[in-house]
Design a protein around this motif. Structure first.
Motif, PDB file in Angstrom:
ATOM      1  N   LYS A  88       0.820  -1.211   0.000  1.00 52.36           N
ATOM      2  CA  LYS A  88       0.000   0.000   0.000  1.00 52.36           C
ATOM      3  C   LYS A  88       0.856   1.264   0.000  1.00 52.36           C
ATOM      4  O   LYS A  88       0.527   2.253  -0.662  1.00 52.36           O
ATOM      5  N   GLU A  92       0.497   4.333  -2.652  1.00 53.32           N
ATOM      6  CA  GLU A  92       0.277   5.712  -2.213  1.00 53.32           C
ATOM      7  C   GLU A  92       1.348   6.637  -2.772  1.00 53.32           C
ATOM      8  O   GLU A  92       1.050   7.760  -3.224  1.00 53.32           O
ATOM      9  N   GLN A  97      -5.264   6.526  -4.525  1.00 48.78           N
ATOM     10  CA  GLN A  97      -6.174   6.929  -3.453  1.00 48.78           C
ATOM     11  C   GLN A  97      -7.026   5.721  -3.070  1.00 48.78           C
ATOM     12  O   GLN A  97      -7.293   4.853  -3.906  1.00 48.78           O
ATOM     13  N   ARG A  99     -10.564   4.244  -0.814  1.00 45.61           N
ATOM     14  CA  ARG A  99     -11.804   4.538  -0.118  1.00 45.61           C
ATOM     15  C   ARG A  99     -12.659   3.272  -0.065  1.00 45.61           C
ATOM     16  O   ARG A  99     -12.429   2.311  -0.805  1.00 45.61           O
ATOM     17  N   ILE A 107      -9.661   1.440  -5.133  1.00 44.77           N
ATOM     18  CA  ILE A 107      -8.366   2.092  -5.302  1.00 44.77           C
ATOM     19  C   ILE A 107      -8.428   2.877  -6.607  1.00 44.77           C
ATOM     20  O   ILE A 107      -8.826   2.339  -7.648  1.00 44.77           O
ATOM     21  N   ARG A 150      -2.831  19.894 -10.995  1.00 44.88           N
ATOM     22  CA  ARG A 150      -3.970  19.887 -10.091  1.00 44.88           C
ATOM     23  C   ARG A 150      -4.839  21.102 -10.414  1.00 44.88           C
ATOM     24  O   ARG A 150      -4.518  22.232 -10.041  1.00 44.88           O
ATOM     25  N   THR A 251     -14.314  16.750  -3.802  1.00 40.95           N
ATOM     26  CA  THR A 251     -13.121  15.904  -3.773  1.00 40.95           C
ATOM     27  C   THR A 251     -12.628  15.647  -5.193  1.00 40.95           C
ATOM     28  O   THR A 251     -13.413  15.642  -6.157  1.00 40.95           O
ATOM     29  N   ASP A 252     -11.331  15.427  -5.324  1.00 44.29           N
ATOM     30  CA  ASP A 252     -10.741  15.142  -6.629  1.00 44.29           C
ATOM     31  C   ASP A 252     -11.354  13.878  -7.242  1.00 44.29           C
ATOM     32  O   ASP A 252     -11.701  13.850  -8.425  1.00 44.29           O
ATOM     33  N   TRP A 253     -11.492  12.842  -6.425  1.00 43.76           N
ATOM     34  CA  TRP A 253     -12.053  11.576  -6.909  1.00 43.76           C
ATOM     35  C   TRP A 253     -13.507  11.771  -7.341  1.00 43.76           C
ATOM     36  O   TRP A 253     -13.940  11.323  -8.409  1.00 43.76           O
TER      37      TRP A 253
END
Length: 321
Positions: A88, A92, A97, A99, A107, A150, A251-253
């Protein structure tokens, strides 16, 4: 050139995993040897190169682990972590990411979501720039994940949502004024006059309109699937999609999930709008031909043989017996 690469190895759907290896055969071998698969039963999909700086870090972690769990190998000067499963910490470092949503472990890496169902079975799907490219091959393929800027795209997403809602309103207006679908016996019994029908038809939800359509007509199976998908996505959109965990616009996701959703929905709106327009035009033609008095002026409309053909191909009137 990077020495090591990250692969997503698929086998039986339950043991799918990330593997670090130098090539795809080596990656498949790790999975085959650990779980008793034949190497030909595994598929290795290259995800990305791994910067060389992480090899030393992986070896140090493995040596520290060995001192506790396998001291007989801890002092071996040729001890190396890879090829092996990706930890992991490495994922990362590579930008992944994590969740848990809808009871699924997920992932996200480079606009691909690797999701594990509660049953333990893995599946993948694309979001963000990758999803848009996969559905629109004429667009330039985005491959700048190593230096991804970003950018706050929330304003663009709100604009896309506005476009999507406008399409919803236009499509629902066309369907709600397409009284050709009132020919079923069930619908006839509800209304005494055409004015009663128009008022009642306008009050129907979109789902109610689609149900009434099916009462009177046999709908082409592919068209029905498209209508059902449109209805489901429309309901998701109008009932607060941006506040849900999956599509959280903060959120980005969530933004990338929402981007893929809106791209698919707007693509679906075009053929649905053509179908709705064909229903509306047929209804107006019926009104002009059968419902108006001789002294009344026809309802102005530009008839289209193409739309008439579309209606005929999509909807077959059920027997009235």
């Amino acid at each position: 050139m990077a020495k090591w690469k990250l692969y997503w190895v698929e086998s039986d759907g339950y043991e799918d995993c990330f593997v670090v290896a130098k090539n795809s055969r080596s990656a498949r071998s790790v999975e085959a040897n650990m779980n008793g698969f034949d190497i030909s039963d595994a598929t290795a999909i290259r995800v990305m190169d791994i910067p060389d700086i992480f090899e030393e870090k992986a070896d140090k972690k493995f040596r520290d682990w060995s001192k506790i769990h396998a001291p007989q190998q801890a002092n071996n000067p040729d001890l190396h972590e890879w090829p092996w499963y990706a930890d992991k910490w490495l994922l990362e470092e590579l930008g992944a990411q994590f969740r848990v949503i809808d009871n699924e472990e997920q992932i996200l890496l480079r606009d691909i979501v690797y999701a594990k169902k509660p049953t333990g079975e893995w599946y993948t799907y694309s979001i963000g720039a990758r999803a848009i490219y996969e559905r629109n091959k004429d667009l330039p393929q985005y491959d700048n994940y190593d230096n991804e800027p970003r950018i706050d795209i929330s304003k663009q997403l709100y604009t896309a949502m506005g476009l999507a809602l406008t399409q919803c309103h236009e499509i629902e207006f066309l369907f709600s004024n397409s009284f050709v679908f009132a020919v079923s016996e069930k619908q006839k019994k509800k209304y005494k006059t055409f004015n009663d029908f128009f008022k009642g038809w306008e009050k129907k939800t979109l789902g109610g309109l689609f149900s009434a359509m099916q009462e009177a007509f046999d709908i082409d199976p592919e068209v029905k699937m498209a209508l059902d998908l449109f209805l489901d996505m429309r309901n998701t959109l109008v009932h607060g999609i941006t506040t849900t965990e999956r599509y959280d616009i903060n959120t980005d996701w969530g933004q990338k999930e929402l981007l893929a959703f809106l791209d698919l929905f707007l693509s679906l709106c075009d053929p649905i709008k053509d179908i709705a327009t064909s229903c509306f035009e047929v209804s107006i033609e019926i009104a002009n031909t059968y419902l108006l008095k001789e002294s009344d002026e026809n309802i102005p409309i530009k008839s289209s043989n193409e739309l008439l053909s579309l209606f005929i191909n999509c909807f077959k009137l059920k027997s009235m017996n």
